[in-house]
Write a protein that holds these residues in place. Sequence first.
Motif, PDB file in Angstrom:
ATOM      1  N   VAL A   1       0.968  -1.301   0.487  1.00  0.00           N
ATOM      2  CA  VAL A   1      -0.107   0.096  -0.008  1.00  0.00           C
ATOM      3  C   VAL A   1       1.152   1.442   0.266  1.00  0.00           C
ATOM      4  CG1 VAL A   1      -1.786   1.313   1.187  1.00  0.00           C
ATOM      5  CG2 VAL A   1      -1.520  -1.051   1.180  1.00  0.00           C
ATOM      6  N   SER A   2       0.584   2.135  -0.964  1.00  0.00           N
ATOM      7  CA  SER A   2       1.325   3.687  -0.514  1.00  0.00           C
ATOM      8  C   SER A   2       0.546   4.556  -0.736  1.00  0.00           C
ATOM      9  CB  SER A   2       2.986   3.524  -2.109  1.00  0.00           C
ATOM     10  OG  SER A   2       1.998   2.919  -3.206  1.00  0.00           O
ATOM     11  N   VAL A   3      -0.196   4.671  -1.308  1.00  0.00           N
ATOM     12  CA  VAL A   3      -0.929   5.476  -1.653  1.00  0.00           C
ATOM     13  C   VAL A   3      -1.404   6.446  -0.481  1.00  0.00           C
ATOM     14  CG1 VAL A   3      -2.671   4.654  -4.098  1.00  0.00           C
ATOM     15  CG2 VAL A   3      -3.435   4.017  -1.690  1.00  0.00           C
ATOM     16  N   PRO A   4      -1.955   7.605  -0.499  1.00  0.00           N
ATOM     17  CA  PRO A   4      -2.542   8.240   0.350  1.00  0.00           C
ATOM     18  C   PRO A   4      -4.058   7.510   1.278  1.00  0.00           C
ATOM     19  CG  PRO A   4      -2.234  10.137  -1.098  1.00  0.00           C
ATOM     20  CD  PRO A   4      -2.047   8.585  -1.837  1.00  0.00           C
ATOM     21  N   GLU A   5      -4.017   7.818   2.781  1.00  0.00           N
ATOM     22  CA  GLU A   5      -5.533   7.547   3.211  1.00  0.00           C
ATOM     23  C   GLU A   5      -6.101   8.463   3.093  1.00  0.00           C
ATOM     24  OE1 GLU A   5      -2.505   5.045   6.216  1.00  0.00           O
ATOM     25  OE2 GLU A   5      -4.095   3.887   5.915  1.00  0.00           O
ATOM     26  N   ARG A   6      -7.653   7.754   3.256  1.00  0.00           N
ATOM     27  CA  ARG A   6      -8.549   9.763   3.213  1.00  0.00           C
ATOM     28  C   ARG A   6      -9.224   8.766   4.193  1.00  0.00           C
ATOM     29  NH1 ARG A   6      -6.214   9.973  -1.415  1.00  0.00           N
ATOM     30  NH2 ARG A   6      -5.871  12.578  -2.402  1.00  0.00           N
ATOM     31  N   VAL A   7      -9.975   9.109   4.912  1.00  0.00           N
ATOM     32  CA  VAL A   7     -10.960   9.032   5.497  1.00  0.00           C
ATOM     33  C   VAL A   7     -12.467   8.862   5.175  1.00  0.00           C
ATOM     34  CG1 VAL A   7     -12.218   8.483   7.398  1.00  0.00           C
ATOM     35  CG2 VAL A   7      -9.738   9.339   7.824  1.00  0.00           C
ATOM     36  N   ASP A   8     -13.440   8.319   4.913  1.00  0.00           N
ATOM     37  CA  ASP A   8     -15.129   8.588   4.631  1.00  0.00           C
ATOM     38  C   ASP A   8     -15.626  10.063   5.012  1.00  0.00           C
ATOM     39  OD1 ASP A   8     -17.672   8.614   3.591  1.00  0.00           O
ATOM     40  OD2 ASP A   8     -17.872   6.537   3.432  1.00  0.00           O
ATOM     41  N   PRO A   9     -16.047  10.712   4.168  1.00  0.00           N
ATOM     42  CA  PRO A   9     -16.575  12.184   4.775  1.00  0.00           C
ATOM     43  C   PRO A   9     -17.860  11.548   5.789  1.00  0.00           C
ATOM     44  CG  PRO A   9     -16.283  12.168   2.031  1.00  0.00           C
ATOM     45  CD  PRO A   9     -15.553  10.968   2.714  1.00  0.00           C
ATOM     46  N   GLU A  10     -18.714  10.416   5.577  1.00  0.00           N
ATOM     47  CA  GLU A  10     -19.531  10.531   5.920  1.00  0.00           C
ATOM     48  C   GLU A  10     -19.448  10.223   7.474  1.00  0.00           C
ATOM     49  OE1 GLU A  10     -23.306  10.864   5.529  1.00  0.00           O
ATOM     50  OE2 GLU A  10     -21.918  11.907   3.962  1.00  0.00           O
ATOM     51  N   LEU A  11     -17.722   9.025   7.221  1.00  0.00           N
ATOM     52  CA  LEU A  11     -17.656   8.565   8.940  1.00  0.00           C
ATOM     53  C   LEU A  11     -17.537  10.347   9.656  1.00  0.00           C
ATOM     54  CD1 LEU A  11     -17.167   6.662  11.176  1.00  0.00           C
ATOM     55  CD2 LEU A  11     -14.462   5.935  10.205  1.00  0.00           C
ATOM     56  N   LEU A  12     -16.778  11.141   8.913  1.00  0.00           N
ATOM     57  CA  LEU A  12     -15.968  12.549   9.523  1.00  0.00           C
ATOM     58  C   LEU A  12     -16.839  13.385  10.374  1.00  0.00           C
ATOM     59  CD1 LEU A  12     -13.382  13.580   6.879  1.00  0.00           C
ATOM     60  CD2 LEU A  12     -12.644  12.815   8.758  1.00  0.00           C
ATOM     61  N   ARG A  13     -18.455  13.270   9.782  1.00  0.00           N
ATOM     62  CA  ARG A  13     -19.400  13.769   9.907  1.00  0.00           C
ATOM     63  C   ARG A  13     -20.093  13.208  11.132  1.00  0.00           C
ATOM     64  NH1 ARG A  13     -20.461  15.074   4.378  1.00  0.00           N
ATOM     65  NH2 ARG A  13     -21.049  13.014   3.859  1.00  0.00           N
ATOM     66  N   LEU A  14     -19.701  12.173  10.989  1.00  0.00           N
ATOM     67  CA  LEU A  14     -20.750  11.536  12.120  1.00  0.00           C
ATOM     68  C   LEU A  14     -19.384  11.570  13.308  1.00  0.00           C
ATOM     69  CD1 LEU A  14     -22.862   8.919  13.489  1.00  0.00           C
ATOM     70  CD2 LEU A  14     -20.900   7.085  12.372  1.00  0.00           C
ATOM     71  N   MET A  15     -18.573  11.618  13.027  1.00  0.00           N
ATOM     72  CA  MET A  15     -17.573  11.561  14.790  1.00  0.00           C
ATOM     73  C   MET A  15     -17.549  13.159  15.148  1.00  0.00           C
ATOM     74  SD  MET A  15     -14.587  10.024  13.076  1.00  0.00           S
ATOM     75  CE  MET A  15     -13.268  10.988  14.640  1.00  0.00           C
ATOM     76  N   ASP A  16     -18.033  14.256  14.144  1.00  0.00           N
ATOM     77  CA  ASP A  16     -18.175  15.279  14.843  1.00  0.00           C
ATOM     78  C   ASP A  16     -19.725  15.343  15.571  1.00  0.00           C
ATOM     79  OD1 ASP A  16     -16.056  16.506  13.908  1.00  0.00           O
ATOM     80  OD2 ASP A  16     -16.835  17.031  11.944  1.00  0.00           O
ATOM     81  N   MET A  17     -20.730  14.022  14.840  1.00  0.00           N
ATOM     82  CA  MET A  17     -21.652  14.656  16.427  1.00  0.00           C
ATOM     83  C   MET A  17     -21.864  13.853  17.341  1.00  0.00           C
ATOM     84  SD  MET A  17     -24.532  13.373  12.678  1.00  0.00           S
ATOM     85  CE  MET A  17     -25.222  13.030  13.675  1.00  0.00           C
ATOM     86  N   TRP A  18     -20.440  13.319  17.695  1.00  0.00           N
ATOM     87  CA  TRP A  18     -19.926  13.100  19.176  1.00  0.00           C
ATOM     88  C   TRP A  18     -18.940  13.785  20.210  1.00  0.00           C
ATOM     89  CZ3 TRP A  18     -18.327   8.093  16.928  1.00  0.00           C
ATOM     90  CH2 TRP A  18     -18.736   7.336  16.065  1.00  0.00           C
ATOM     91  N   PRO A  19     -20.465  14.873  20.527  1.00  0.00           N
ATOM     92  CA  PRO A  19     -19.831  15.846  20.824  1.00  0.00           C
ATOM     93  C   PRO A  19     -18.846  15.676  22.812  1.00  0.00           C
ATOM     94  CG  PRO A  19     -21.622  16.283  21.743  1.00  0.00           C
ATOM     95  CD  PRO A  19     -21.271  15.722  19.787  1.00  0.00           C
ATOM     96  N   ASP A  20     -19.566  14.119  22.688  1.00  0.00           N
ATOM     97  CA  ASP A  20     -19.232  13.853  24.481  1.00  0.00           C
ATOM     98  C   ASP A  20     -17.770  12.487  24.334  1.00  0.00           C
ATOM     99  OD1 ASP A  20     -21.060  15.710  25.216  1.00  0.00           O
ATOM    100  OD2 ASP A  20     -22.398  14.305  25.011  1.00  0.00           O
ATOM    101  N   ASN A  21     -17.849  11.876  22.905  1.00  0.00           N
ATOM    102  CA  ASN A  21     -16.667  10.940  23.181  1.00  0.00           C
ATOM    103  C   ASN A  21     -15.839  11.474  22.113  1.00  0.00           C
ATOM    104  OD1 ASN A  21     -19.953   9.336  22.997  1.00  0.00           O
ATOM    105  ND2 ASN A  21     -18.462   8.868  24.405  1.00  0.00           N
ATOM    106  N   PRO A  22     -14.627  11.198  22.741  1.00  0.00           N
ATOM    107  CA  PRO A  22     -13.319  10.922  21.707  1.00  0.00           C
ATOM    108  C   PRO A  22     -13.310  10.467  20.956  1.00  0.00           C
ATOM    109  CG  PRO A  22     -12.465  11.820  24.450  1.00  0.00           C
ATOM    110  CD  PRO A  22     -14.591  11.161  23.857  1.00  0.00           C
ATOM    111  N   ALA A  23     -13.185  10.702  19.376  1.00  0.00           N
ATOM    112  CA  ALA A  23     -13.288   9.144  18.458  1.00  0.00           C
ATOM    113  C   ALA A  23     -11.761   9.753  17.729  1.00  0.00           C
ATOM    114  CB  ALA A  23     -14.179   9.772  17.831  1.00  0.00           C
TER     115      ALA A  23
END
Length: 289
Positions: A97-119
């Motif tokens: 594996v040598s390509v840059p890693e990206r996070v699914d935008p939907e997962l990013l939005r979900l994480m930002d909806m968790w103000p009480d849980n570090p993720a």
Amino acid sequence: MATAPLGEYPRARRAQVTPADAGLATYGVRRVPGLRREEVAMSAGMSVDYYIRLEQGREKSPSAQVLDALSQVLQLDDDARLHLYRRAGLTPTPTRVSVPERVDPELLRLMDMWPDNPAIVLGRAYDILAGNRLACALFDGFKQGPNLLKKIFLDPDAQVFYRDWEQVARYTVAGFRLLQGRTPNDPRIREVVEDLSRRSADFVAMWERHEARGTRLASKRFRHPEAGDLTLRINAFDVRSTPGQELIVYHAEPGTSSAEALALLGTLAATGEEEPVHSALTLPGYRPS
């Protein structure tokens, strides 16, 4: 003679790869829409007769090397390569594996909806690809660079921050050793190991133990400079949309002093300047330290 399932697959796939896709020169009129059998065989380093036997189902036990060569010539992605292996009754080894890693935008939005849980989202070499606001506050903005191993071994405050530092370090190194065994040629994993081997005697001592462990700690004890002592439980999830990535979510038991400390940290994060880290490894100009 009936065509075996393995033969149907490479035959269909070669029809979808043009000579231009494969970097081959063409001359005259072509009677096939994609690559000819002899072109696949030549590019994959095998005889034409052997490749014909594969397509006709007369070659029952192709080796992993043959399947990898075909995967490259037929330009198969990871899912298609896995399917080819399954057709042949084999399990593939992980690809380099040598390509840059990206996070699914939907997962990013979900994480930002968790103000009480570090993720956080970990990449294939324990790179912290994303973290929500509370995670950034907990880990002090990932100031030692977005890599969990480097946070543990290179952060001068790590042995205070992790109240059970040696246990955390050993578990993390053992998990990383398991990753290396699964993808021994991964350039990012090798880069992290080489860097830490130069900069941390503690890492070298633990790495040379050759412990390999997939089980994570169920909880960790932290000492945050502003929120104080916290004991946080850990839940880890494989990210199905991006194999190799892992979502880590922390939480405190309700009604405990750790829950109060985490709530305080959330208040500090909401009023402070910490911003979520999103796909740190793909930001322009970023180079892992």
